[in-house]
Design an enzyme around this catalytic site. Structure first.
Site, PDB file in Angstrom:
ATOM      1  CG  MET A  19      18.626 -17.542  97.057  1.00 21.90           C
ATOM      2  SD  MET A  19      19.218 -19.251  97.295  1.00 21.90           S
ATOM      3  CE  MET A  19      17.668 -20.101  97.617  1.00 21.90           C
ATOM      4  CD  GLN A  72      14.705  -9.205  98.602  1.00 22.95           C
ATOM      5  OE1 GLN A  72      15.323  -9.603  97.625  1.00 22.95           O
ATOM      6  NE2 GLN A  72      15.144  -9.350  99.836  1.00 22.95           N
ATOM      7  CB  CYS A 102      21.428  -7.513  96.573  1.00 22.57           C
ATOM      8  SG  CYS A 102      22.154  -8.207  95.068  1.00 22.57           S
ATOM      9  CE  LYS A 141      18.127 -12.418 103.247  1.00 24.08           C
ATOM     10  NZ  LYS A 141      19.350 -12.456 102.467  1.00 24.08           N
ATOM     11  CG  ASN A 202      20.054 -15.358 105.212  1.00 22.28           C
ATOM     12  OD1 ASN A 202      20.375 -14.476 104.428  1.00 22.28           O
ATOM     13  ND2 ASN A 202      20.012 -16.624 104.837  1.00 22.28           N
ATOM     14  N   GLY A 203      22.172 -17.306 107.015  1.00 19.26           N
ATOM     15  CA  GLY A 203      23.602 -17.526 106.796  1.00 19.26           C
ATOM     16  C   GLY A 203      24.070 -18.858 107.324  1.00 19.26           C
ATOM     17  CG  ASP A 204      27.561 -20.099 107.045  1.00 16.04           C
ATOM     18  OD1 ASP A 204      27.504 -19.943 105.811  1.00 16.04           O
ATOM     19  OD2 ASP A 204      28.534 -19.736 107.725  1.00 16.04           O
ATOM     20  NE  ARG A 227      25.562 -19.588 100.161  1.00 12.68           N
ATOM     21  CZ  ARG A 227      26.771 -19.675 100.664  1.00 12.68           C
ATOM     22  NH1 ARG A 227      27.787 -20.061  99.907  1.00 12.68           N
ATOM     23  NH2 ARG A 227      27.018 -19.372 101.930  1.00 12.68           N
TER      24      ARG A 227
END
Length: 322
Positions: A19, A72, A102, A141, A202-204, A227
């Site tokens: 991030m 990355q 991204c 990714k 990845n996600g949530d 996040r």
């Protein structure tokens, strides 16, 4: 729980996502201490390495005891991506990861990041040339697709696998969605069914139960937390414990949060000097204090903190006392 990528076996399958402006060395270190199996650096521009941009060196630094770290890279020129991967390969990185997810306009408008999902042939040339240029495992990714009408994560994953990529991380949102709406875990399951290499979902993932649900619903090999880790390095320890025992550890209390903020602040100061460190700590503080009583006022008042002494006083008086 262990996850093998290429020739490297991680302690566990929980990964701190890259991030920008978040996953710098101090934050990665704190997450590692809390049990994160691997962390990924903030994304680094291959061109910036080529042109010896001085900010890039800081992004490429890894600390002793950080465990396996993946660096990355992003870019859209196959020869530059390959040359820069080869140039930094001897660094303290276990893996070289390629950003093809991204969503930020200035990256996408440059034909980089998730824009590469619209040009699978170019993406293939980038991955193939990097894999030829280095011996360390290369991972990539990407997202569900660029738009809802253009969902190509499965095709993209198969292409990456055929290039020799060691693992893929899939964010279950399109570029169009950015970070809004809900992540589509179904696409992660479809990718997992389509390839033999490890698939990281990845996600949530905001709490331990989410990680368990993601693993169960998709069959993915690893969980990438983005996040959900902001202001919350404990998510790794709590998730590991939950996956291993089915028992939920309590959330950190105000005292634990205070200790973590002060540790984070002093690590930032050691590396970046007081002024920059305190400026950067403001956003972290907002994340650390989210959900605490009077958090809106806390967030507002944090912006007045300019020195480490003020940070200590602020934390003791305003957070530690809660």
């Amino acid at each position: 729980m262990k996850l093998k990528i290429g020739n490297v076996t991680l302690d566990n399958n929980l990964i701190l996502a890259p991030m920008a402006g978040v996953t710098d060395l101090p934050f990665r270190f704190l997450c590692r201490e809390q049990g994160c199996g691997m962390a990924v650096t903030e994304m680094v521009s291959a061109k910036a390495i080529l042109y010896k941009n001085r900010n890039t060196n800081e992004l490429l630094e890894v600390a002793e005891g950080e465990g396996p770290v993946s660096v990355q890279l992003f870019g859209s020129d196959p020869s530059i991506m390959a040359a820069m991967a080869a140039q930094i390969e001897s660094g303290p990185f276990a893996f070289l990861d390629v950003n093809m997810g991204c969503p930020v306009p200035k990256i996408v408008n440059n034909g980089e990041g998730s824009a590469l999902m619209k040009d699978i042939k170019l993406a293939e040339r980038i991955l193939s040339s990097m894999i030829k240029a280095v011996k360390k495992p290369v991972t990539v990714k990407f997202r569900k697709g660029f738009t809802e009408n253009d969902i190509n994560a499965v095709e993209f994953a198969k292409m990456a696998e055929s290039c020799g990529v060691a693992a893929v991380a899939v964010h279950g949102r399109t570029r169009e969605q950015y970070y809004s709406g809900t992540a589509d875990w179904d696409i992660i399951r479809k990718v997992k069914e389509a390839v033999a290499i490890p698939v990281i979902g990845n996600g949530d993932v905001f709490k331990p139960e989410d990680a368990k649900a993601l693993l169960e619903k998709t069959g993915c090999d690893g969980v990438m937390i983005a996040r959900g880790a902001k202001g919350n390095p404990w998510i790794f320890k709590r998730t590991l414990h939950y996956l291993e025992t089915g028992i939920l550890l309590p959330e950190p209390d105000a005292k634990e949060i205070s200790k973590m903020i002060l540790r984070h602040g002093s690590m930032q100061m050691e590396r970046k000097g007081e002024e920059v460190a305190m400026r950067e700590m403001r956003k972290h503080m907002a994340w650390y204090t989210a959900g605490l009583p009077h958090s809106a006022k806390l967030r507002n008042d944090i912006n007045q903190v300019e020195t480490m002494d003020e940070l200590k006083r602020f934390v003791e008086e305003r957070i530690g006392a809660l």
